[in-house]
Scaffold this active site. Structure first.
Site, mmCIF file in Angstrom:
data_model
loop_
_atom_site.group_PDB
_atom_site.id
_atom_site.type_symbol
_atom_site.label_atom_id
_atom_site.label_comp_id
_atom_site.label_asym_id
_atom_site.label_seq_id
_atom_site.Cartn_x
_atom_site.Cartn_y
_atom_site.Cartn_z
ATOM 1 N N ALA A 45 68.513 1.402 -41.010
ATOM 2 C CA ALA A 45 67.625 2.677 -41.149
ATOM 3 C C ALA A 45 66.876 2.258 -42.253
ATOM 4 O O ALA A 45 65.998 3.325 -42.560
ATOM 5 C CB ALA A 45 68.342 3.784 -40.845
ATOM 6 N N ILE A 87 66.428 0.939 -36.412
ATOM 7 C CA ILE A 87 65.934 2.115 -36.166
ATOM 8 C C ILE A 87 64.347 2.097 -36.317
ATOM 9 O O ILE A 87 63.940 1.788 -37.614
ATOM 10 C CB ILE A 87 66.522 3.085 -37.112
ATOM 11 C CG1 ILE A 87 68.123 3.091 -37.001
ATOM 12 C CG2 ILE A 87 66.181 4.631 -37.129
ATOM 13 C CD1 ILE A 87 68.671 3.328 -35.810
ATOM 14 N N LYS A 91 55.742 5.761 -34.490
ATOM 15 C CA LYS A 91 54.344 5.241 -35.090
ATOM 16 C C LYS A 91 54.261 3.570 -35.056
ATOM 17 O O LYS A 91 53.158 3.190 -35.467
ATOM 18 C CB LYS A 91 54.365 5.631 -36.811
ATOM 19 C CG LYS A 91 54.394 7.064 -36.776
ATOM 20 C CD LYS A 91 54.715 7.591 -38.316
ATOM 21 C CE LYS A 91 54.468 8.925 -38.436
ATOM 22 N NZ LYS A 91 55.532 9.776 -37.766
ATOM 23 N N LYS A 103 56.343 -1.681 -39.134
ATOM 24 C CA LYS A 103 57.870 -1.351 -38.382
ATOM 25 C C LYS A 103 57.369 -2.025 -37.095
ATOM 26 O O LYS A 103 58.483 -2.582 -36.223
ATOM 27 C CB LYS A 103 57.791 0.117 -38.134
ATOM 28 C CG LYS A 103 58.437 0.979 -39.234
ATOM 29 C CD LYS A 103 59.696 0.544 -39.851
ATOM 30 C CE LYS A 103 60.762 1.130 -39.027
ATOM 31 N NZ LYS A 103 62.205 0.820 -39.661
ATOM 32 N N VAL A 129 62.764 13.710 -37.392
ATOM 33 C CA VAL A 129 63.874 14.164 -37.364
ATOM 34 C C VAL A 129 63.836 15.655 -38.182
ATOM 35 O O VAL A 129 63.274 15.505 -39.361
ATOM 36 C CB VAL A 129 64.989 13.600 -37.786
ATOM 37 C CG1 VAL A 129 66.339 13.944 -37.859
ATOM 38 C CG2 VAL A 129 65.074 12.248 -37.097
#
Length: 304
Positions: A45, A87, A91, A103, A129
């Site tokens: 993460a 994770i 986006k 990412k 989140v």
């Protein structure tokens, strides 16, 4: 790390726990931790996540979010880890931002490494989140506490949200479903208009919108979408055994080409050559090369 360790030791005093301060892009740290802990599963993460902050810092975003992922994934492969869960984020779908593009490159590496490895590499994508560090909720709360104004980038901007427990539980479920190479997308429900969220938080604080606390629209920032996508039109999504987890049919890339591009990117990072680094990212992600910062015409696709 300190705060998380203290919370875990307080709430779960019998838990066997070791907190290690280190950089996932540091080869010596990775080797030491994996050799001593021999983990069966890794939830990766660690990432820089603030879109506006990263927009002008491609080198640092790539160094951490891509090369850090590569280092950790290589170590997991070499040490025989059973499963590695990246994770990721919504986006990364049709990325318009540096954060999303980095990412997406990390996703590409993990899903293609899965074909070369005994480790089950998988990716889980989801949106925001609620109340997590750096999210809009604590920002609004602080702005309301100080009397406003509450700042929203656009009157119609929307985002997907889920709670911290729900996100964690679905990630764990996806880690069980994955056999290697998958990209899972979590069902985030209906998107929330940020303006509505701001108004609701103002009312919950016992104030009235505009009379007590003003809402100011500041304009979309570079790389920011009006609304996010959970699904890419070139990735066919199917249902899984879990009602809130979808499986993408990922787009593949030639492994030697990917390795060569990342090797060039590694050199560009060391030399702080952001021009070459951006060219490499655009070659890896043609959709990013043609992306515009204004994405009002983006179509939000959902599985049937």
């Amino acid at each position: 790390l300190y705060t998380i360790e203290q919370q875990l030791r307080r709430d779960y005093p019998d838990l066997l726990l070791r907190a290690v301060l280190g950089d996932c892009g540091d080869a010596a740290t990775c080797e030491h931790v994996f050799a001593s802990a021999r983990p069966q599963i890794v939830f990766h993460a660690a990432a820089y996540k603030q879109v506006p902050l990263l927009q002008g810092q491609l080198r640092e975003a790539f160094r951490n979010n891509v090369l850090g992922t590569r280092m950790l994934a290589q170590t997991a492969d070499r040490c025989g880890v059973e499963a590695f869960v990246l994770i990721s984020t919504d986006k990364a779908v049709n990325p318009t931002s540096i954060m999303g593009a980095c990412k997406r490159v990390a996703e590409l590496y993990c899903q293609n490494l899965a074909r070369q490895s005994q480790t089950r590499f998988m990716t889980v994508r989801f949106g925001n989140v609620l109340d997590s560090a750096g999210s809009v909720v604590p920002l609004f709360r602080e702005q309301i506490r100080t009397g406003g104004p509450v700042t929203v980038t656009h009157p119609e901007i929307t985002r997907y949200f889920m709670t911290i427990p729900e996100a964690c539980q679905l990630i764990l479920q996806a880690s069980v479903l994955g056999q290697g190479g998958e990209i899972f997308a979590l069902d985030m429900g209906e998107p929330v208009r940020i303006r509505d969220l701001a108004e609701q938080m103002i009312r919950l604080a016992g104030r009235q919108v505009d009379r007590d606390i003003a809402i100011v629209y500041t304009g979309l920032r570079p790389g920011e979408k009006l609304f996010e996508e959970l699904f890419h039109p070139q990735e066919q999504y199917v249902n899984t055994a879990h009602a809130k987890i979808y499986l993408a049919q990922p787009r593949s890339m030639a492994w030697p080409l990917l390795l060569a591009q990342l090797a060039q990117a590694d050199i560009a990072v060391r030399e702080f050559d952001e021009v070459s680094l951006r060219r490499i990212v655009e070659q890896l992600l043609p959709e990013f090369a043609g992306a515009q910062t204004s994405t009002d015409n983006v179509v939000n696709l959902r599985p049937a």
